[in-house]
Design a protein around this motif. Structure first.
Motif, PDB file in Angstrom:
ATOM      1  N   GLU A 117       0.823  -1.205   0.000  1.00  0.00           N
ATOM      2  CA  GLU A 117       0.000   0.000   0.000  1.00  0.00           C
ATOM      3  C   GLU A 117       0.859   1.257   0.000  1.00  0.00           C
ATOM      4  O   GLU A 117       0.544   2.243  -0.685  1.00  0.00           O
ATOM      5  N   LEU A 120       2.173   1.729  -3.506  1.00  0.00           N
ATOM      6  CA  LEU A 120       1.122   2.241  -4.386  1.00  0.00           C
ATOM      7  C   LEU A 120       0.857   3.720  -4.119  1.00  0.00           C
ATOM      8  O   LEU A 120       0.594   4.487  -5.055  1.00  0.00           O
ATOM      9  N   SER A 124       1.427   6.483  -7.005  1.00  0.00           N
ATOM     10  CA  SER A 124       0.336   7.389  -7.371  1.00  0.00           C
ATOM     11  C   SER A 124       0.777   8.851  -7.315  1.00  0.00           C
ATOM     12  O   SER A 124       0.311   9.673  -8.110  1.00  0.00           O
ATOM     13  N   LEU A 169      -1.084  -4.444 -12.469  1.00  0.00           N
ATOM     14  CA  LEU A 169      -1.591  -4.326 -11.095  1.00  0.00           C
ATOM     15  C   LEU A 169      -2.450  -5.505 -10.654  1.00  0.00           C
ATOM     16  O   LEU A 169      -2.261  -6.025  -9.537  1.00  0.00           O
ATOM     17  N   ILE A 173      -1.498  -7.900  -7.047  1.00  0.00           N
ATOM     18  CA  ILE A 173      -2.357  -7.781  -5.871  1.00  0.00           C
ATOM     19  C   ILE A 173      -3.078  -9.101  -5.673  1.00  0.00           C
ATOM     20  O   ILE A 173      -3.938  -9.486  -6.462  1.00  0.00           O
ATOM     21  N   LEU A 351      -5.293   4.816 -10.765  1.00  0.00           N
ATOM     22  CA  LEU A 351      -4.490   3.846 -10.025  1.00  0.00           C
ATOM     23  C   LEU A 351      -5.008   3.674  -8.603  1.00  0.00           C
ATOM     24  O   LEU A 351      -5.134   2.547  -8.099  1.00  0.00           O
ATOM     25  N   SER A 355      -6.704   0.254  -7.077  1.00  0.00           N
ATOM     26  CA  SER A 355      -6.063  -0.326  -5.893  1.00  0.00           C
ATOM     27  C   SER A 355      -7.067  -0.503  -4.763  1.00  0.00           C
ATOM     28  O   SER A 355      -7.057  -1.521  -4.060  1.00  0.00           O
ATOM     29  N   ALA A 360      -6.175  -3.428  -2.039  1.00  0.00           N
ATOM     30  CA  ALA A 360      -4.769  -3.155  -1.726  1.00  0.00           C
ATOM     31  C   ALA A 360      -4.580  -1.780  -1.108  1.00  0.00           C
ATOM     32  O   ALA A 360      -3.477  -1.450  -0.660  1.00  0.00           O
ATOM     33  N   MET A 361      -5.622  -0.962  -1.092  1.00  0.00           N
ATOM     34  CA  MET A 361      -5.525   0.395  -0.558  1.00  0.00           C
ATOM     35  C   MET A 361      -6.820   0.720   0.164  1.00  0.00           C
ATOM     36  O   MET A 361      -7.907   0.436  -0.353  1.00  0.00           O
ATOM     37  N   HIS A 366      -6.599   6.429  -0.171  1.00  0.00           N
ATOM     38  CA  HIS A 366      -7.201   6.941  -1.406  1.00  0.00           C
ATOM     39  C   HIS A 366      -7.546   8.422  -1.267  1.00  0.00           C
ATOM     40  O   HIS A 366      -7.278   9.225  -2.170  1.00  0.00           O
TER      41      HIS A 366
END
Length: 412
Positions: A117, A120, A124, A169, A173, A351, A355, A360-361, A366
């Motif tokens: 995370e 990512l 991003s 991606l 993941i 992205l 995710s 994954a996020m 976010h």
């Protein structure tokens, strides 16, 4: 809300509020993208009042992404990129790596995120918005010059890198509960790359003959409506083909379709016909992104927001200045490239959204990315004003014959 009304109400609410806030942002000498994002926040579920259809809006936004990537492919000039490849290619890759590491460090040690995370988050934050940059360079009359070519080439490399990342991606993941198996992962990556390669080869070999022929046949009808509909069908149809048959993303399929038509006799006309639809659905894309943003993150996590904004505006700019200085570029070019990277936009949203959908996020990370985008796009004009005081402003380039890069700037 009655289901039969959801589409029209979402379109009306999205377009009208985007126009109102976009005009307000323009009057404040900010990018209209800020207004579109704020419009999404207003009709989102995290603010009081009317809430737009949160399931329908992302699907409309996906069309915006497809048409956006189709337009990028139509105006992507390998020739212009090759002219600045010695700076743009290694510079962009090193800068992406540096920003990703900075984001990973912030996420891992300051925010307590896991390695994936945090990585990512950093990735991003590493890619800037080509849309924002091109509008800025056009206002500064720098698109045609060497400075503009280097800055645009740099961001095109970033765009290509994130397109590849979007393909990879889903493979890196793992679903919850699934054990990591290097052999299985390597096999999945190899198979996906093979399918994407087959798709690209078929598009350039078969599509390179069929699509131009098809456009010519449609043009012979002398119907503007049929030509516009044909261009839209090609963009959406090939995007769906890439997704449903070859396992690639909608964005990659649309980008390759644009590349195939790039340079054909009717490629410029295709770009002109797709422009109004692309702009309209791109607005819905930014509105839908704003709908996902919870503004409370600015109050509950102010230090985290400052951290991500610092990486985007200060960290990336300093990294770019170090890299451009290593290539012995002049002061004006170095400062302009640095300011160009001091924002994030559409690909960061995509992205982060993917995710989060894959688990994954989390939403808080976010929202940090969306906050960094809103603030960095808002502050970007002030960054350019600052570098002008430091010696970045150069006389405008005299008018020359239109290039693909110039055409891209006008469309974007």
């Amino acid at each position: 809300m009655p289901h039969a009304d959801s589409l029209i109400i979402t379109l009306v609410g999205g377009f009208v509020l985007a126009f109102v806030f976009g005009m307000l942002a323009n009057r404040l000498r900010l990018s209209p993208l800020v207004g579109y994002l704020v419009a999404g926040v207003v009709v989102g579920p995290f603010t009081p009042g009317y809430v737009a259809d949160t399931e329908l809006a992302p699907q409309l936004a996906e069309i915006g992404v497809i048409l956006l990537m189709f337009g990028v492919g139509l105006h992507f000039s390998p020739k212009d990129l090759m002219q600045v490849r010695k700076v743009a290619l290694p510079g962009a890759l090193v800068q992406i790596g540096a920003a990703t590491v900075m984001g990973w460090v912030l996420g891992r040690f300051a925010l307590g995120l896991g390695d994936l995370e945090a990585a990512l988050l950093g990735f991003s934050l590493s890619v800037a918005s080509t849309v924002v940059l091109l509008k800025t360079l056009e206002e500064r009359k720098q698109v045609k010059g060497e400075i503009g070519k280097i800055a645009v080439g740099w961001l095109i490399v970033e765009d290509l890198a994130i397109v590849v990342a979007l393909v990879m991606l889903p493979l890196v993941i793992l679903p919850e509960g699934q054990m990591f198996n290097p052999a299985v992962l390597a096999g999945s990556i190899g198979l996906t790359l093979l399918k994407v390669a087959v798709f690209v080869v078929l598009m350039f070999v078969v599509g390179g003959k069929v699509l131009p022929w098809l456009l010519v046949r449609i043009a012979h009808t002398k119907s503007r409506e049929l030509f516009t509909l044909g261009v839209l069908s090609i963009a959406l149809g090939i995007a769906w083909l890439a997704y449903a048959v070859f396992g690639a993303s909608f964005a990659l399929g649309a980008f390759v379709a644009g590349l195939v038509l790039n340079g054909t006799p009717l490629g410029h006309n295709a770009a002109e016909r797709s422009l109004p639809l692309r702009d309209a659905f791109a607005v819905l894309f930014f509105v839908s992104v704003g709908m996902l943003f919870d503004p409370n993150i600015v109050v509950t996590k102010p230090l985290a927001v400052l951290g991500v904004v610092f990486i985007v505006i200060i960290g990336k700019s300093l990294a770019a200045m170090v890299i451009t200085s290593a290539f012995k570029l002049d002061r004006a070019t170095s400062l302009t490239v640095a300011a160009s990277l001091a924002q994030i936009g559409e690909f960061s949203f995509i992205l982060a959204a993917i995710s989060m959908q894959m688990g994954a996020m989390d939403r808080e990370t976010h929202d940090l990315i969306l906050a960094a985008s809103l603030l960095s796009i808002t502050l970007n004009p002030f960054v350019f004003a600052l570098i002008d005081r430091m010696g970045a402003k150069t006389p405008p380039t005299p008018p020359v014959k239109q290039t693909d890069t110039e055409a891209l700037a006008k469309v974007m």
